[in-house]
Design an enzyme around this catalytic site. Structure first.
Site, mmCIF file in Angstrom:
data_model
loop_
_atom_site.group_PDB
_atom_site.id
_atom_site.type_symbol
_atom_site.label_atom_id
_atom_site.label_comp_id
_atom_site.label_asym_id
_atom_site.label_seq_id
_atom_site.Cartn_x
_atom_site.Cartn_y
_atom_site.Cartn_z
ATOM 1 N N TYR A 78 -9.449 11.417 3.889
ATOM 2 C CA TYR A 78 -9.565 11.312 2.428
ATOM 3 C C TYR A 78 -10.861 11.945 1.925
ATOM 4 C CZ TYR A 78 -5.763 8.039 3.175
ATOM 5 O OH TYR A 78 -4.581 7.465 3.567
ATOM 6 N N HIS B 5 0.042 11.813 -5.803
ATOM 7 C CA HIS B 5 -0.529 11.886 -4.453
ATOM 8 C C HIS B 5 0.585 11.769 -3.404
ATOM 9 C CE1 HIS B 5 -3.454 11.014 -1.177
ATOM 10 N NE2 HIS B 5 -2.467 10.252 -0.733
ATOM 11 N N GLU B 6 1.411 10.758 -3.570
ATOM 12 C CA GLU B 6 2.457 10.507 -2.565
ATOM 13 C C GLU B 6 3.506 11.623 -2.549
ATOM 14 O OE1 GLU B 6 2.017 8.429 -0.370
ATOM 15 O OE2 GLU B 6 0.395 7.328 -1.316
ATOM 16 N N GLU C 283 -3.499 14.891 2.656
ATOM 17 C CA GLU C 283 -3.966 14.007 1.581
ATOM 18 C C GLU C 283 -4.355 14.779 0.321
ATOM 19 O OE1 GLU C 283 -3.444 10.999 1.860
ATOM 20 O OE2 GLU C 283 -3.105 10.904 4.024
ATOM 21 N N HIS D 138 -6.485 0.576 5.518
ATOM 22 C CA HIS D 138 -6.486 1.530 6.629
ATOM 23 C C HIS D 138 -7.157 0.991 7.889
ATOM 24 C CE1 HIS D 138 -5.921 3.532 2.837
ATOM 25 N NE2 HIS D 138 -5.387 4.572 3.453
ATOM 26 N N HIS E 32 2.695 14.445 -0.359
ATOM 27 C CA HIS E 32 3.077 14.268 1.053
ATOM 28 C C HIS E 32 4.544 14.657 1.255
ATOM 29 C CE1 HIS E 32 -0.583 12.314 2.339
ATOM 30 N NE2 HIS E 32 -0.432 11.268 1.546
ATOM 31 N N HIS F 54 0.851 -1.197 0.000
ATOM 32 C CA HIS F 54 0.000 0.000 0.000
ATOM 33 C C HIS F 54 0.889 1.251 0.000
ATOM 34 C CE1 HIS F 54 -3.814 2.096 0.390
ATOM 35 N NE2 HIS F 54 -3.094 2.997 1.040
ATOM 36 N N ALA F 55 0.662 2.128 -0.968
ATOM 37 C CA ALA F 55 1.577 3.255 -1.188
ATOM 38 C C ALA F 55 1.627 4.188 0.019
ATOM 39 C CB ALA F 55 1.140 4.034 -2.417
HETATM 40 O O1 X8Z Z 1 -4.184 5.390 1.063
HETATM 41 C C1 X8Z Z 1 -4.117 6.212 0.174
HETATM 42 C C2 X8Z Z 1 -2.755 6.667 -0.309
HETATM 43 C C3 X8Z Z 1 -1.759 6.722 0.772
HETATM 44 S S1 X8Z Z 1 -2.067 7.997 1.910
HETATM 45 C C4 X8Z Z 1 -2.266 5.726 -1.360
HETATM 46 N N1 X8Z Z 1 -5.229 6.679 -0.425
HETATM 47 C C5 X8Z Z 1 -6.557 6.210 -0.030
HETATM 48 C C6 X8Z Z 1 -6.764 4.766 -0.396
HETATM 49 O O2 X8Z Z 1 -5.962 4.198 -1.136
HETATM 50 O O3 X8Z Z 1 -7.769 4.181 0.054
HETATM 51 C C7 X8Z Z 1 -5.287 7.673 -1.470
HETATM 52 C C8 X8Z Z 1 -6.727 7.872 -1.784
HETATM 53 C C9 X8Z Z 1 -7.520 7.082 -0.783
HETATM 54 ZN ZN ZN Z 2 -1.909 9.906 1.211
#
Ligand code: X8Z
Ligand code: ZN
Length: 595
Positions: free
Chosen positions: A504, A366-367, A394, A494, A370, A336-337
């Protein structure tokens, strides 16, 4: 060793303070000392977390849990000690630091050392289980990891295959349930010892307003955007029904496995199934990247160059040396990024298993948002080194990604010619499948978790309430029967990894406010979806002005700095999609809306 040292230091200060009334000067010394000590502990814990996340083993998990525990326990201790300055008239910086110290944790360990150890161990373990998760339909040789399944969801139109992959992935979360129940108990205990009603209430307290007022803000924002979601949902449902027949009910929820994403959180992968016949812009970023043999490094370079074009410094050399860009074959990692600032200064990193797709192109932006934010606030005192609120963090990279317009793609040589304005509905629809579809998903996860932490949802109703809320907000339904032996929430990173999610939802709203303000600063007068701030120094300066404030001031001030308003507000996202809303409502005429 270190933990005793820290606790003793705090005790000494406490014992010394208990003898007579504390002074504002002592408060200032106390908090300055606390933030320096916590910084050191935090960096140690970051390093261990990095190693664990890029090499999951029982040992790295144990080491990381231990260092997390050490750093969290120290913060909890300092937070408790800080109450002795309550009621003193403090200078604003000290007062804000003390406030932030008390709100800085996403998990508070209970004071009992055994429980503290248990909680951090469980938290590391749940994330590890998720990271190692695989679907193996026919034995070990057949295993598919989340990257394989993501690709399948993006490409396959075979409902049976999709349903199997969906069920197979969601099974990885079943073993997490027992740990999760205990995690909720212990996290609540830790939060209560810090004076919060429960862990969810602690999460809601981080927004420079009363927690209840914050919850009301969310309702207000959701009501502002709900009509747009309903229109999109109805339109997509009717087009998917053309494709899949009665598997998609005319007036009911959309089956969750048919929307191009494991969690039905973004729907852009089904764009080809729902594209407007006469307004398709005719390009697909995945194909553009592949056609030009763009590799992971070039994708990251595009992202970096965008920030550099706004006058940010290039990423440090160590970013390229220390990041994880590709999934290693020989070990388990958390794919997960995420973006890291390991030393809270300039040790910026990206951890991601990059695939050459349009989706990952966006995620890279997105990353990097950050990372550039982290560097912009690195000169502030440690307790101010964070975003104005977590939604801001975010939103930054996503704001930049909103500037990936056709004209921008032409400029960087990925696209030959930008489609004319008659194709805007197609462009807007593709974006709406990403951004509007996401809104209720962004809300639902913590609507569920908050109720779990408060006890309103007991463990024996975890899964059914999850689907009740998914139905209520998103209008989707699981593709297979679910029971309480399933634990579908933890099939989302998450939840398994203790990362709050409301950020988000906020980011989805905020990024359009940021984009509108920056586009204006850049002098763009065209429709917002065609505005790109690429190369515009004025927009860069405006963005940086907000970033470098970190969380030194309430987020309302940071918002004012960038967008000239103190209110989070959905008017920007509504403006952006206004032509699409009109078009969708025309398409939906005579068709059922809602579920
Ligand atoms: O978790 C993330 C990022 C890392 S902060 C990749 N996002 C959420 C997800 O993947 O559920 C970005 C958008 C929503
Ligand atoms: Zn993020």
């Amino acid at each position: 060793m270190t933990i005793r040292l820290v606790v003793c230091l705090v005790c000494t200060v406490a014992a010394w303070g208990a003898e007579r009334k504390a002074t504002p000067e002592e408060a200032r010394k106390f908090i300055d000392d606390a933030e320096q000590k916590l910084l050191v502990l935090n960096v140690d814990s970051n390093r261990a977390d990095w190693v664990k996340s890029t090499y999951i083993t029982d040992d790295t998990e144990a080491i990381s849990a231990k260092l997390d525990e050490r750093s969290i326990a120290a913060a909890v201790e300092y937070a408790k000690q800080s109450t002795r300055f309550d009621g003193l008239k403090l200078d604003p910086v000290t007062a804000r630091k003390i406030k932030l110290l008390r709100l800085s944790l996403t998990i508070a360990t209970p004071s009992d050392p055994r429980e503290s150890e248990e909680l951090t161990r469980i938290a590391a373990g749940m994330e590890g289980t998720y990271g190692k998760g695989k679907y193996c339909p026919q034995g070990p040789q057949s295993c598919q990891d989340l990257e394989d399944l993501t690709k399948l969801f993006a490409e396959s139109r075979d409902p049976q295959k999709l349903a199997d992959a969906w069920t197979g992935w969601h099974a990885i979360a079943r073993p997490i349930r027992r740990d999760f129940v205990r995690y909720v108990e212990l996290a609540n205990k830790g939060a209560r010892q810090l004076g919060f009603p429960d862990n969810g209430a602690m999460w809601r307290s981080k927004y420079d307003m009363e927690p209840d007022a914050f919850a009301k803000e969310l309702d207000r924002l959701w009501e502002q955007v709900r009509p747009l979601y309903l229109s999109l949902h109805a339109y997509v449902r009717s087009r998917l029904r053309e494709k899949y027949g009665d598997a998609v009910p005319a007036g009911g929820p959309i089956p969750a496995h048919l929307l191009g994403n494991m969690w039905a959180q973004t729907w852009d992968n089904v764009y080809p199934l729902v594209a407007p016949p006469d307004a398709d812009p005719g390009y697909d970023v995945t194909e553009l990247l592949k056609k030009r043999n763009t590799d992971w490094k070039a994708m990251v370079k595009y992202g970096e160059s965008f920030f550099v074009s706004l006058a940010f410094d290039p990423l440090p050399q160590t970013f390229w040396e220390r990041s994880l860009f590709l999934k290693p074959r020989d070990r388990e990692v958390v794919c997960h990024a995420s973006a890291w600032d390991v030393d809270n200064l300039d040790d910026l990193r990206l951890k991601m298993c990059i695939q050459v797709t349009g989706e990952d192109f966006l995620t890279i932006h997105h990353e990097l948002g950050h990372d550039f934010y982290q560097r912009a606030y690195n000169k502030l005192p440690p307790l101010f080194r964070d975003s104005a609120n977590d939604g801001f963090h975010e939103a930054v990279g996503d704001t930049i990604a909103l500037s990936i317009t056709p004209e921008y793609l032409v400029k960087i040589g990925l696209l030959d010619r930008a489609p004319d304005p008659s194709k805007d509905i197609g462009l807007l629809l593709a974006r709406a499948l990403e951004k509007i579809a996401f809104l209720p998903f962004g809300l639902v996860i913590d609507q569920w978790r908050w109720k779990v932490f408060s006890g309103e949802i007991p463990p024996d109703r975890y899964n059914q309430t999850w689907w009740q809320l998914r139905l209520k907000y998103q209008g989707i339904a699981p593709p297979a029967g679910r029971t309480e032996s399933d634990f579908d929430p933890a099939a989302k990173y998450h939840v398994a990894a203790n990362v709050p999610y409301m950020r988000y939802f906020l980011a989805d709203i905020l990024q359009f406010q940021f984009h509108r303000a920056l586009a204006q600063a850049a002098g763009c007068t065209g429709p917002l979806n065609r505005c790109s701030i690429f190369g515009n120094r004025a927009a860069g300066a405006r963005l940086n002005g907000m970033l470098e404030m970190g969380q030194s001031r309430p987020w309302q001030e940071a918002l004012e700095k960038i967008a000239g308003t103190r209110e989070m507000d959905a008017s920007a996202i509504r403006d952006y999609f206004a032509p699409l809303q009109k078009w969708l409502d025309e398409q939906n005429r005579g068709k059922p809306v809602g579920w």
